[in-house]
Design a protein around this motif. Structure first.
Motif, PDB file in Angstrom:
ATOM      1  N   PHE A 256     -17.581 -38.342 -56.521  1.00 33.62           N
ATOM      2  CA  PHE A 256     -16.696 -37.552 -55.663  1.00 33.62           C
ATOM      3  C   PHE A 256     -16.032 -38.447 -54.618  1.00 33.62           C
ATOM      4  N   GLY A 257     -16.800 -39.380 -54.058  1.00 35.85           N
ATOM      5  CA  GLY A 257     -16.220 -40.312 -53.089  1.00 35.85           C
ATOM      6  C   GLY A 257     -15.191 -41.215 -53.719  1.00 35.85           C
ATOM      7  N   ALA A 258     -15.473 -41.693 -54.934  1.00 37.33           N
ATOM      8  CA  ALA A 258     -14.517 -42.568 -55.619  1.00 37.33           C
ATOM      9  C   ALA A 258     -13.240 -41.834 -55.988  1.00 37.33           C
ATOM     10  N   MET A 259     -13.323 -40.513 -56.194  1.00 31.32           N
ATOM     11  CA  MET A 259     -12.152 -39.743 -56.575  1.00 31.32           C
ATOM     12  C   MET A 259     -11.304 -39.317 -55.381  1.00 31.32           C
ATOM     13  N   MET A 260     -11.797 -39.518 -54.175  1.00 30.54           N
ATOM     14  CA  MET A 260     -11.018 -39.124 -52.998  1.00 30.54           C
ATOM     15  C   MET A 260      -9.700 -39.893 -52.953  1.00 30.54           C
ATOM     16  N   PRO A 261      -8.582 -39.211 -52.686  1.00 29.97           N
ATOM     17  CA  PRO A 261      -7.279 -39.897 -52.667  1.00 29.97           C
ATOM     18  C   PRO A 261      -7.189 -40.878 -51.504  1.00 29.97           C
ATOM     19  N   ARG A 262      -6.515 -41.998 -51.747  1.00 31.05           N
ATOM     20  CA  ARG A 262      -6.384 -43.039 -50.739  1.00 31.05           C
ATOM     21  C   ARG A 262      -4.925 -43.384 -50.444  1.00 31.05           C
ATOM     22  N   GLU A 263      -4.117 -43.499 -51.501  1.00 30.21           N
ATOM     23  CA  GLU A 263      -2.742 -43.950 -51.356  1.00 30.21           C
ATOM     24  C   GLU A 263      -1.955 -43.005 -50.454  1.00 30.21           C
ATOM     25  N   GLY A 264      -1.411 -43.557 -49.378  1.00 31.86           N
ATOM     26  CA  GLY A 264      -0.624 -42.758 -48.455  1.00 31.86           C
ATOM     27  C   GLY A 264      -1.435 -41.846 -47.577  1.00 31.86           C
ATOM     28  N   MET A 265      -2.769 -41.972 -47.601  1.00 30.87           N
ATOM     29  CA  MET A 265      -3.621 -41.086 -46.807  1.00 30.87           C
ATOM     30  C   MET A 265      -4.638 -41.887 -46.015  1.00 30.87           C
ATOM     31  N   SER A 266      -4.237 -43.040 -45.537  1.00 30.69           N
ATOM     32  CA  SER A 266      -5.167 -43.889 -44.793  1.00 30.69           C
ATOM     33  C   SER A 266      -5.625 -43.223 -43.502  1.00 30.69           C
ATOM     34  N   GLU A 267      -4.711 -42.469 -42.854  1.00 27.72           N
ATOM     35  CA  GLU A 267      -5.094 -41.806 -41.605  1.00 27.72           C
ATOM     36  C   GLU A 267      -6.140 -40.725 -41.846  1.00 27.72           C
ATOM     37  N   ALA A 268      -5.932 -39.922 -42.878  1.00 30.03           N
ATOM     38  CA  ALA A 268      -6.916 -38.884 -43.207  1.00 30.03           C
ATOM     39  C   ALA A 268      -8.251 -39.516 -43.598  1.00 30.03           C
ATOM     40  N   ARG A 269      -8.180 -40.612 -44.326  1.00 26.49           N
ATOM     41  CA  ARG A 269      -9.406 -41.300 -44.736  1.00 26.49           C
ATOM     42  C   ARG A 269     -10.182 -41.790 -43.525  1.00 26.49           C
ATOM     43  N   GLU A 270      -9.483 -42.422 -42.577  1.00 25.90           N
ATOM     44  CA  GLU A 270     -10.148 -42.915 -41.383  1.00 25.90           C
ATOM     45  C   GLU A 270     -10.750 -41.778 -40.574  1.00 25.90           C
TER      46      GLU A 270
END
Length: 447
Positions: A256-270
């Protein structure tokens, strides 16, 4: 208020305080904080307290603490999967993959041989599965701990440190896959073997349903409370589904963690990481260490068991060096740089404890072997700092308690780490005309 609730809350306070104190002590001793936290969990068990630990942590409290440790383990593995940087994996190139394969293959082979030897001495319900599990446990590298050590020593922007980070990330993914295969193999004689066939649609559902849904959710709502609640609910459902199909719930957390979207969502990720990590690191992970420590009793190790521990540590260290050093040298690194990579890849820490806990829970190892392997994880993590010091690598000037996250920095050809006995020589600007260049020791003295 019932007496059980009082005991539980007092136990929780003791665990948090002990983890904090020993974690700070570890930092002062130039060790990663996780070393002190693992040691706190071990010392709260029978290793130091003996039978008093049963009084301090009665069965009712252990049950509640065990539930909390499960949540902490789920969040930790989820964050490991979430923080894997795919750009680092793509930019690392063939060399990092080759180093990772060497750091995994040789330890697995030697670890399986060690596992068969341990099986003959201690027995096992499924000898082949136990031997395979020991092989995977020996091969583990703790990427989160390695990343912290690399950053604290200022190695994230030089070739040896960057290669270690990329190789450890690849190693982590492969190790989780091997662990899943071993757990599936161990359950091959279970009554619900047919459920393992659901692993393929389970993974495909994450790729083609869960991931797009998460992208739409975070893209529309950001990392607000509603989105975070949805992410946590999905995470728990994924873990429950992984457990139901015959895998372990940690595989659901990692996927589930590996599937979390990253591209263009660095702020949400942080934002998500910043909101989950503090509570997990300060409360839930120490509880996990304490629950694991209750199954570790190093005080009753007989001389023959201490001999086993020495052999396990020797195999773990030698296997990592034999697997990593030649592949790093083939990639163009110098002897000390290759040894630096080998030393960093020998770090195990928290990830090893997670893997060993899984093995204990599914019955692949008993408490004695668990204790020996936990001691090995502690020792191999502790020796990383002194080994780097012996190789001439000194800590960065940054405050040990404040560590920035390692960035995905492409390996720059020719940007090697120059190691000498006094310290690390980093690329410096030319001296002004008429000024004599300072030596490394002079620069350090000036600092």
């Amino acid at each position: 208020m019932s007496e059980g609730v009082v005991i539980f809350l007092v136990d929780l306070a003791i665990i948090v305080a002990a983890a904090r104190l020993l974690g700070q002590a570890a930092i002062r001793l130039r060790q990663p904080r996780v070393v002190g936290e693992i040691l706190a969990g071990v010392l709260l068990g029978p290793t130091l307290l003996g039978g008093f630990s049963d009084w301090l942590f009665p069965a009712s409290a252990r049950s509640a603490l065990g539930a909390l440790s499960t949540v902490g383990l789920v969040l930790f593995v989820f964050l490991v999967g979430y923080e894997l940087d795919r750009r680092m994996l793509r930019a690392s190139g063939r060399q990092a993959v080759v180093v990772a394969l060497g750091a995994l293959a040789v330890p697995v082979v030697l670890g399986v041989a060690l596992g068969w030897w341990l099986v003959r001495r201690h027995g096992a319900a499924d000898p082949s599965a136990t031997a395979l599990f020991i092989g995977v446990a020996v091969a583990v590298t703790a990427f989160p701990v390695l990343a912290r050590i690399v950053t604290e020593h200022g190695l994230q922007r030089v070739r040896a440190g960057n290669l270690s980070l990329a190789a450890a990330a690849v190693d982590d993914v492969l190790a989780w896959g091997l662990l899943y295969a071993v757990i599936a193999y161990a359950g091959a004689q279970g009554q619900h073997m047919w459920r393992l066939a659901l692993a393929v649609p389970y993974v495909l559902a994450h790729l083609y349903l869960v991931r797009p849904m998460l992208r739409r959710l975070l893209g529309r709502a950001g990392a607000g409370n509603g989105a975070l609640a949805a992410v946590l609910a999905g995470l728990l459902v994924s873990c429950a589904a992984a457990e139901w199909i015959g895998a372990h719930y940690i595989f659901g957390a990692f996927l589930f963690g590996a599937m979390m979207p990253r591209e263009g969502m660095s702020e949400a990720r942080e934002q998500i990481v910043a909101r989950l990590e503090p509570v997990n690191n300060m409360l839930l992970v120490p509880v996990f260490f304490a629950v694991a420590g209750l199954n570790v009793d190093l005080s009753r190790m007989r001389p023959d068991v201490l001999g086993e521990l020495a052999l396990v540590v020797a195999v773990a260290v030698v296997a990592k060096v034999l697997g990593t050093y030649p592949t790093a040298r083939l990639g163009g690194l110098g002897p000390r740089e290759a040894l630096t990579v080998s030393t960093l890849m020998n770090t195990r820490g928290l990830t090893e404890i997670v893997v060993l806990t899984v093995g204990l829970q599914v019955g692949l190892i008993d408490q004695l072997v668990f204790s020996v392997m936990v001691a090995m994880a502690l020792l191999t993590t502790i020796m990383t700092g002194p080994a780097l010091w012996a190789l001439g690598v000194r800590r960065d000037k940054a405050e040990p308690g404040t560590v920035t996250r390692p960035e995905a920095v492409p390996v720059v050809p020719g940007r090697h780490l120059t190691l000498a006995s006094p310290g690390v020589s980093r690329p410096s600007r030319p001296a002004p005309p008429g000024r004599r260049p300072e030596s490394g020791s002079a620069r350090r003295d000036a600092a």
